[in-house]
Design an enzyme around this catalytic site. Structure first.
Site, PDB file in Angstrom:
ATOM      1  N   SER A 109       0.700  -1.114   0.071  1.00 26.11           N
ATOM      2  CA  SER A 109      -0.088   0.010   0.203  1.00 26.11           C
ATOM      3  C   SER A 109       0.824   1.120   0.141  1.00 26.11           C
ATOM      4  O   SER A 109       1.894   1.526  -0.958  1.00 26.11           O
ATOM      5  CB  SER A 109      -0.965  -0.095   1.062  1.00 26.11           C
ATOM      6  OG  SER A 109      -1.890   0.699   1.014  1.00 26.11           O
ATOM      7  N   ASP A 167      -9.754  -5.119  -4.339  1.00 26.48           N
ATOM      8  CA  ASP A 167      -9.107  -4.234  -3.514  1.00 26.48           C
ATOM      9  C   ASP A 167      -9.994  -2.841  -3.373  1.00 26.48           C
ATOM     10  O   ASP A 167     -10.129  -2.151  -4.335  1.00 26.48           O
ATOM     11  CB  ASP A 167      -7.591  -3.724  -3.774  1.00 26.48           C
ATOM     12  CG  ASP A 167      -7.089  -3.190  -2.460  1.00 26.48           C
ATOM     13  OD1 ASP A 167      -7.513  -2.421  -1.844  1.00 26.48           O
ATOM     14  OD2 ASP A 167      -5.658  -3.393  -2.502  1.00 26.48           O
ATOM     15  N   HIS A 194      -7.592  -6.000   0.005  1.00 27.29           N
ATOM     16  CA  HIS A 194      -6.209  -5.100   0.483  1.00 27.29           C
ATOM     17  C   HIS A 194      -5.563  -5.866   1.561  1.00 27.29           C
ATOM     18  O   HIS A 194      -5.609  -5.712   2.678  1.00 27.29           O
ATOM     19  CB  HIS A 194      -6.873  -3.791   0.960  1.00 27.29           C
ATOM     20  CG  HIS A 194      -5.584  -2.566   0.939  1.00 27.29           C
ATOM     21  ND1 HIS A 194      -4.970  -2.243  -0.197  1.00 27.29           N
ATOM     22  CD2 HIS A 194      -5.352  -2.167   2.155  1.00 27.29           C
ATOM     23  CE1 HIS A 194      -4.163  -1.426   0.423  1.00 27.29           C
ATOM     24  NE2 HIS A 194      -4.327  -1.149   1.472  1.00 27.29           N
TER      25      HIS A 194
END
Length: 219
Positions: A109, A167, A194
Site C-alpha cells: 500500500s 481491493d 487489500h
C-alpha cells in the site's frame, strides 16, 4: 552475494498507512511461511505517527510514510504540499545501512508507493539505496505534483506488482498504473482485496520472481 553464499534473500519490508512494522509482521505470517528458506522479511516502522491513532494501541501506534493533508492521507489526493517523505526516505536509507545487506524491498500500500520511489532513486544511481528489486503489493503512484520527479522516466529496476482485483482501498487500476512506470514489470493479479496474498498460486509467483535473484541450490 546471495547466490554464492546460498543464504536466503533479505527484503526490507515497508508497511501500509496506519500500520507499523510490528503490525505488518503479524499480518504477513502466511507470506513469511511461503518464503521460508528463500527469503526473509525485516520490517521497519515509518517515522511519522498518525494523529489520533494513539488510542488504537498505546505501545504500537499507527504510522505513515507521508501525509497528503495535515495528519491525513488519501492515495487519490493530489496535495500541493505533501509532508514527511524526505524523513521516510532517510529512514529507509538508514535501515538499509544499519540492518543490511538487503537484496530487495517488499512494500504494501503506501509502503509499496514509497518502495517504488526508492526504486526510482536506485535506478538513477542513488548510493543510499543498494537494492536489486522490489515486490510492490497494492501500490500506487503518488498524485502529489512534488513527487512527479519519481515517475518522469521509466524505472529500470525489476519489480513484481501484486494487484487485488477487489481491493477497495487501493483500486486495481492504481496499482496497474504504477506498474506502467517500470521497465518490464511483472504483474500478479489475485481475486482478493487489500492484503498481501500468500495462497499457493501467489507463492509460486513470488518464488519464480525471487529465483531471478537467488537460483535454487543445485541448478
Amino acid at each position: 552475494g546471495a547466490m554464492s553464499a546460498g543464504r536466503p534473500l533479505r527484503l526490507l519490508s515497508l508497511h501500509g498507512y496506519r500500520q507499523s512494522g510490528r503490525r505488518f509482521h503479524q499480518r504477513t505470517g502466511a507470506l513469511r511461511k511461503s518464503l521460508r528458506g528463500r527469503a526473509e522479511l525485516v520490517e521497519i516502522s515509518a517515522p511519522h505517527l498518525v494523529p489520533g491513532g494513539e488510542d488504537d494501541d498505546g505501545d504500537d501506534p499507527p504510522r505513515g510514510w507521508w501525509f497528503s493533508g495535515p495528519g491525513t492521507f488519501e492515495a487519490e489526493e493530489a496535495p500541493a504540499e505533501p509532508a514527511g517523505l524526505d524523513e521516510s526516505l532517510a529512514a529507509v536509507a538508514e535501515a538499509l545501512a544499519e540492518h543490511g545487506p538487503f537484496d530487495g524491498l517488499l512494500g504494501f500500500s503506501q509502503g509499496a508507493a514509497l518502495a517504488a520511489m526508492v526504486c526510482a532513486l536506485r535506478a538513477r544511481g542513488d548510493p543510499r539505496f543498494p537494492v536489486a528489486f522490489a515486490i510492490l503489493v497494492a501500490g500506487f503512484a503518488s498524485r502529489a505534483p512534488a513527487h512527479g520527479q519519481f515517475y518522469r522516466e521509466p524505472i529500470a529496476l525489476p519489480t513484481l506488482h501484486v494487484v487485488g482485483d477487489t481491493d477497495a482501498v487501493i483500486a486495481a487500476s492504481l496499482s496497474r498504473e504504477l506498474a506502467q512506470h517500470f521497465v518490464e514489470p511483472v504483474i500478479l493479479n489475485h481475486p482478493g482485496g487489500h492484503f498481501v496474498p500468500a495462497a499457493a498460486e501467489q507463492k509460486k509467483a513470488y518464488l519464480d520472481f525471487l529465483d531471478r535473484f537467488c537460483p535454487s541450490q543445485g541448478q
